[in-house]
Design a protein around this motif. Structure first.
Motif, PDB file in Angstrom:
ATOM      1  N   PRO A   1       0.781  -1.185   0.013  1.00 51.46           N
ATOM      2  CA  PRO A   1       0.191   0.018  -0.087  1.00 51.46           C
ATOM      3  C   PRO A   1       0.919   1.096   0.095  1.00 51.46           C
ATOM      4  CG  PRO A   1      -0.993  -1.475   1.360  1.00 51.46           C
ATOM      5  CD  PRO A   1       0.488  -2.225   0.910  1.00 51.46           C
ATOM      6  N   TRP A   2       1.921   1.315   0.982  1.00 53.41           N
ATOM      7  CA  TRP A   2       2.797   2.376   0.997  1.00 53.41           C
ATOM      8  C   TRP A   2       3.393   2.692  -0.368  1.00 53.41           C
ATOM      9  CZ3 TRP A   2       8.011   2.894   0.639  1.00 53.41           C
ATOM     10  CH2 TRP A   2       8.647   1.523   1.031  1.00 53.41           C
ATOM     11  N   THR A   3       4.064   1.512  -1.063  1.00 56.08           N
ATOM     12  CA  THR A   3       4.833   1.659  -2.232  1.00 56.08           C
ATOM     13  C   THR A   3       3.829   2.221  -3.234  1.00 56.08           C
ATOM     14  OG1 THR A   3       4.576  -0.389  -2.620  1.00 56.08           O
ATOM     15  CG2 THR A   3       6.406   0.176  -1.332  1.00 56.08           C
ATOM     16  N   VAL A   4       2.614   1.726  -3.288  1.00 56.14           N
ATOM     17  CA  VAL A   4       1.691   2.230  -4.356  1.00 56.14           C
ATOM     18  C   VAL A   4       1.320   3.724  -4.193  1.00 56.14           C
ATOM     19  CG1 VAL A   4      -0.610   1.758  -5.306  1.00 56.14           C
ATOM     20  CG2 VAL A   4       0.915  -0.209  -4.843  1.00 56.14           C
ATOM     21  N   ALA A   5       1.170   4.159  -3.087  1.00 51.15           N
ATOM     22  CA  ALA A   5       0.498   5.490  -2.840  1.00 51.15           C
ATOM     23  C   ALA A   5       1.613   6.366  -3.148  1.00 51.15           C
ATOM     24  CB  ALA A   5      -0.101   5.327  -1.192  1.00 51.15           C
ATOM     25  N   LEU A   6       2.966   6.068  -2.823  1.00 50.47           N
ATOM     26  CA  LEU A   6       4.202   6.921  -2.859  1.00 50.47           C
ATOM     27  C   LEU A   6       4.323   7.613  -4.436  1.00 50.47           C
ATOM     28  CD1 LEU A   6       6.331   8.469  -1.743  1.00 50.47           C
ATOM     29  CD2 LEU A   6       7.709   6.561  -2.149  1.00 50.47           C
ATOM     30  N   PRO A   7       4.195   6.595  -5.353  1.00 49.65           N
ATOM     31  CA  PRO A   7       4.212   7.370  -6.881  1.00 49.65           C
ATOM     32  C   PRO A   7       2.950   8.026  -7.109  1.00 49.65           C
ATOM     33  CG  PRO A   7       4.715   4.914  -6.781  1.00 49.65           C
ATOM     34  CD  PRO A   7       4.116   5.423  -5.458  1.00 49.65           C
ATOM     35  N   ALA A   8       1.910   7.817  -6.642  1.00 54.64           N
ATOM     36  CA  ALA A   8       0.633   8.519  -7.191  1.00 54.64           C
ATOM     37  C   ALA A   8       0.632   9.754  -6.625  1.00 54.64           C
ATOM     38  CB  ALA A   8      -0.880   7.701  -6.793  1.00 54.64           C
ATOM     39  N   LEU A   9       1.079   9.781  -5.249  1.00 52.77           N
ATOM     40  CA  LEU A   9       1.300  11.052  -4.640  1.00 52.77           C
ATOM     41  C   LEU A   9       2.445  11.945  -5.066  1.00 52.77           C
ATOM     42  CD1 LEU A   9       0.541  10.200  -0.746  1.00 52.77           C
ATOM     43  CD2 LEU A   9      -1.072  11.123  -2.507  1.00 52.77           C
ATOM     44  N   ALA A  10       3.450  11.278  -5.507  1.00 54.64           N
ATOM     45  CA  ALA A  10       4.422  12.110  -6.097  1.00 54.64           C
ATOM     46  C   ALA A  10       4.051  12.638  -7.218  1.00 54.64           C
ATOM     47  CB  ALA A  10       5.832  10.852  -6.339  1.00 54.64           C
ATOM     48  N   GLY A  11       3.087  12.196  -8.015  1.00 52.88           N
ATOM     49  CA  GLY A  11       2.666  12.726  -9.373  1.00 52.88           C
ATOM     50  C   GLY A  11       2.053  14.015  -8.806  1.00 52.88           C
ATOM     51  N   VAL A  12       1.455  14.101  -7.780  1.00 57.57           N
ATOM     52  CA  VAL A  12       0.725  15.358  -7.434  1.00 57.57           C
ATOM     53  C   VAL A  12       1.691  16.424  -6.907  1.00 57.57           C
ATOM     54  CG1 VAL A  12      -1.100  16.376  -5.650  1.00 57.57           C
ATOM     55  CG2 VAL A  12      -1.332  14.093  -6.712  1.00 57.57           C
ATOM     56  N   ALA A  13       2.708  16.007  -6.217  1.00 52.77           N
ATOM     57  CA  ALA A  13       3.602  16.946  -5.655  1.00 52.77           C
ATOM     58  C   ALA A  13       4.534  17.553  -6.869  1.00 52.77           C
ATOM     59  CB  ALA A  13       4.796  16.220  -5.054  1.00 52.77           C
ATOM     60  N   ILE A  14       4.764  16.755  -8.000  1.00 49.86           N
ATOM     61  CA  ILE A  14       5.697  17.158  -9.067  1.00 49.86           C
ATOM     62  C   ILE A  14       4.736  18.183 -10.044  1.00 49.86           C
ATOM     63  CG2 ILE A  14       6.754  16.361 -11.090  1.00 49.86           C
ATOM     64  CD1 ILE A  14       7.262  13.800 -10.010  1.00 49.86           C
ATOM     65  N   GLU A  15       3.361  17.877 -10.089  1.00 53.03           N
ATOM     66  CA  GLU A  15       2.888  18.823 -10.850  1.00 53.03           C
ATOM     67  C   GLU A  15       2.590  20.031 -10.170  1.00 53.03           C
ATOM     68  OE1 GLU A  15       1.251  18.857 -13.649  1.00 53.03           O
ATOM     69  OE2 GLU A  15       1.403  16.548 -14.349  1.00 53.03           O
ATOM     70  N   GLY A  16       2.282  19.871  -8.761  1.00 51.71           N
ATOM     71  CA  GLY A  16       2.156  21.155  -7.932  1.00 51.71           C
ATOM     72  C   GLY A  16       3.463  22.081  -8.033  1.00 51.71           C
ATOM     73  N   LEU A  17       4.499  21.443  -7.791  1.00 54.34           N
ATOM     74  CA  LEU A  17       5.827  22.134  -8.069  1.00 54.34           C
ATOM     75  C   LEU A  17       6.269  22.852  -9.044  1.00 54.34           C
ATOM     76  CD1 LEU A  17       8.521  22.496  -6.132  1.00 54.34           C
ATOM     77  CD2 LEU A  17       9.489  20.384  -7.357  1.00 54.34           C
ATOM     78  N   GLY A  18       5.844  22.035 -10.062  1.00 54.58           N
ATOM     79  CA  GLY A  18       6.063  22.783 -11.414  1.00 54.58           C
ATOM     80  C   GLY A  18       5.221  23.813 -11.888  1.00 54.58           C
ATOM     81  N   ALA A  19       3.951  23.956 -11.020  1.00 51.86           N
ATOM     82  CA  ALA A  19       3.145  24.892 -11.293  1.00 51.86           C
ATOM     83  C   ALA A  19       3.082  26.313 -10.405  1.00 51.86           C
ATOM     84  CB  ALA A  19       1.398  24.197 -11.254  1.00 51.86           C
ATOM     85  N   VAL A  20       3.853  26.035  -9.355  1.00 58.21           N
ATOM     86  CA  VAL A  20       3.883  27.268  -8.647  1.00 58.21           C
ATOM     87  C   VAL A  20       4.345  28.601  -9.014  1.00 58.21           C
ATOM     88  CG1 VAL A  20       5.003  28.042  -6.372  1.00 58.21           C
ATOM     89  CG2 VAL A  20       3.870  25.751  -6.291  1.00 58.21           C
ATOM     90  N   ILE A  21       5.550  28.364  -9.739  1.00 59.06           N
ATOM     91  CA  ILE A  21       5.962  29.657 -10.232  1.00 59.06           C
ATOM     92  C   ILE A  21       5.301  30.156 -11.358  1.00 59.06           C
ATOM     93  CG2 ILE A  21       8.285  30.529 -11.212  1.00 59.06           C
ATOM     94  CD1 ILE A  21       9.687  28.665  -9.735  1.00 59.06           C
ATOM     95  N   PRO A  22       4.759  29.576 -12.360  1.00 63.80           N
ATOM     96  CA  PRO A  22       4.359  30.367 -13.375  1.00 63.80           C
ATOM     97  C   PRO A  22       2.971  30.725 -12.789  1.00 63.80           C
ATOM     98  CG  PRO A  22       4.222  27.931 -13.964  1.00 63.80           C
ATOM     99  CD  PRO A  22       5.154  28.323 -12.687  1.00 63.80           C
ATOM    100  N   ALA A  23       2.241  30.103 -11.733  1.00 63.15           N
ATOM    101  CA  ALA A  23       0.956  30.400 -11.413  1.00 63.15           C
ATOM    102  C   ALA A  23       1.093  31.655 -10.512  1.00 63.15           C
ATOM    103  CB  ALA A  23       0.371  29.308 -10.552  1.00 63.15           C
ATOM    104  N   ARG A  24       1.937  31.834 -10.050  1.00 60.55           N
ATOM    105  CA  ARG A  24       2.442  33.045  -8.831  1.00 60.55           C
ATOM    106  C   ARG A  24       2.824  34.229 -10.101  1.00 60.55           C
ATOM    107  NH1 ARG A  24       6.119  32.822  -3.966  1.00 60.55           N
ATOM    108  NH2 ARG A  24       5.395  34.686  -3.869  1.00 60.55           N
ATOM    109  N   ALA A  25       3.312  33.823 -11.051  1.00 60.28           N
ATOM    110  CA  ALA A  25       3.723  34.923 -12.037  1.00 60.28           C
ATOM    111  C   ALA A  25       2.297  35.355 -12.801  1.00 60.28           C
ATOM    112  CB  ALA A  25       4.570  34.489 -13.156  1.00 60.28           C
ATOM    113  N   ALA A  26       1.474  34.532 -13.077  1.00 55.06           N
ATOM    114  CA  ALA A  26       0.213  35.013 -13.577  1.00 55.06           C
ATOM    115  C   ALA A  26      -0.649  35.562 -12.748  1.00 55.06           C
ATOM    116  CB  ALA A  26      -0.649  33.567 -14.192  1.00 55.06           C
ATOM    117  N   ALA A  27      -0.575  35.356 -11.513  1.00 52.71           N
ATOM    118  CA  ALA A  27      -1.527  36.127 -10.503  1.00 52.71           C
ATOM    119  C   ALA A  27      -1.032  37.412 -10.084  1.00 52.71           C
ATOM    120  CB  ALA A  27      -1.284  35.266  -8.910  1.00 52.71           C
ATOM    121  N   ARG A  28       0.385  37.738 -10.269  1.00 52.51           N
ATOM    122  CA  ARG A  28       0.819  39.044 -10.052  1.00 52.51           C
ATOM    123  C   ARG A  28       0.348  40.017 -11.272  1.00 52.51           C
ATOM    124  NH1 ARG A  28       5.287  36.422  -8.004  1.00 52.51           N
ATOM    125  NH2 ARG A  28       6.614  36.660  -9.932  1.00 52.51           N
ATOM    126  N   GLN A  29      -0.287  39.560 -12.430  1.00 53.02           N
ATOM    127  CA  GLN A  29      -0.413  40.373 -13.520  1.00 53.02           C
ATOM    128  C   GLN A  29      -1.776  41.509 -13.204  1.00 53.02           C
ATOM    129  OE1 GLN A  29      -0.990  38.975 -17.419  1.00 53.02           O
ATOM    130  NE2 GLN A  29       0.164  36.889 -16.866  1.00 53.02           N
TER     131      GLN A  29
END
Length: 343
Positions: A306-334
């Protein structure tokens, strides 16, 4: 990440089993005069009993090698045998079963391939002294040379009655001081040469380093892809973002909205990637078995919990969120005016 996690778990388990990690803490060698060493004062069996009687020794196995020949073959093969101390030996059984009685042997996939043998078949071994012994191949171990097999003490002495161990594998009690035990061995017999087995498995370190590097590279590449996608999405949605801000949405809410939308895609990607990663491992590992004549038991392939299966799925969420933070903040400052200047 699912693939690298599964591969990492399988190879670490394999390496630990083959190298006997956690089973043998000390290997004691008998001194030989041809190497300029002191000859032991005790005989073979007496040495094993001596090592077993020293403080903190939990189990001792006498290990030796004997040269024999398969009847009908011109090339010699080596038999590795062990006397007692089964708990000290490697737990590297892969297929078939372990030896239960005299006349049974186990060997590696390379041995089976070279001599065209299968588990359950019998063949005759011939020793240099003219003795013959009929043996049955009952199991396959994970790895080993092509001219090597394992047998028990009774099988070897039937071929070579004068066979003696040249080393002793020692398992100590939990919490025992390895240094104190090696000093006790030297004091008991100057002709014995103990060596401490390192607790660091070099193979495991290599596997972990490679898997970690692969995972880091995958994470960086995925995050860069998300970054690029969010930048393009923010530019395409400038009008929508301007309208949302004009009706009261704060920059923080804009950032959260864009990050959460990408994190949802990351969760879907992680869930879809799980079966693909598992399938990749199921394909790659058997290919490794066939190409290198290794054998992985079923317990080393069932590595997803269970924990080895959950880790990659949650890692996908973390990677997407990490990659989206900087451009999302830049868009929000417009500013609203800049977002709607073409309207």
């Amino acid at each position: 990440m699912t693939f690298s996690t599964g591969l990492w778990a399988t190879m670490v388990s394999y390496s630990d089993a083959v190298e006997g990690v956690g089973r043998t803490q000390v290997v004691v060698w008998r001194g030989e005069s041809r190497f300029g060493q002191t000859v032991p004062e005790h005989g073979d069996a007496a040495t094993q009993a001596l090592l077993r009687s020293l403080p903190h020794a939990a189990d001792v196995s006498g290990v030796g090698f004997a040269g024999v020949r398969l009847l009908g073959q011109s090339q010699d093969v080596s038999i590795e045998w062990a006397r007692g101390g089964r708990s000290v030996l490697q737990d590297d059984h892969a297929r078939g079963r372990w030896m239960r009685r005299p006349g049974e042997v186990v060997a590696s996939g390379r041995f089976l391939s070279k001599y065209g043998l299968r588990i359950g078949e019998s063949f005759t071994l011939a020793a240099a002294n003219g003795r013959h012994e009929r043996v049955t191949l009952v199991g396959e171990v994970m790895s080993g040379p092509a001219d090597w097999m394992r047998a028990d003490w009774a099988t070897v002495t039937a071929l070579a009655p004068d066979a003696q161990a040249n080393q002793y594998w020692v398992r100590l009690a939990p919490g025992a001081d390895v240094g104190a035990y090696t000093k006790a061995v030297r004091a008991a017999d100057p002709g014995l040469y103990p060596t401490e087995q390192t607790s660091v498995n070099a193979g495991v370190v290599t596997v972990i380093s490679s898997a970690s590097t692969l995972t880091l590279m995958l994470t960086v590449v995925a995050a860069m892809g998300v970054f690029n996608t969010v930048v393009l999405s923010a530019r395409e949605r400038r009008r929508d973002l301007g309208m949302l801000k004009s009706i009261g949405m704060t920059p923080r809410q804009v950032t959260v909205m864009m990050v959460v939308s990408m994190a949802g895609l990351g969760l879907v990607g992680g869930i879809l990637g799980l079966p693909l990663g598992v399938a990749a491992c199921r394909v790659v590992i058997p290919m490794t078995e066939h190409s290198s004549h290794l054998a992985f038991p079923a317990r080393m392939l069932d590595v997803w919990h269970p924990w080895t299966v959950a880790l990659p799925a949650l890692a996908g969420v973390a990677i997407e969120g990490l990659g989206a933070v900087i451009p999302a903040r830049a868009a929000a400052r417009q500013t609203i005016a800049r977002a709607l200047h073409t309207e």
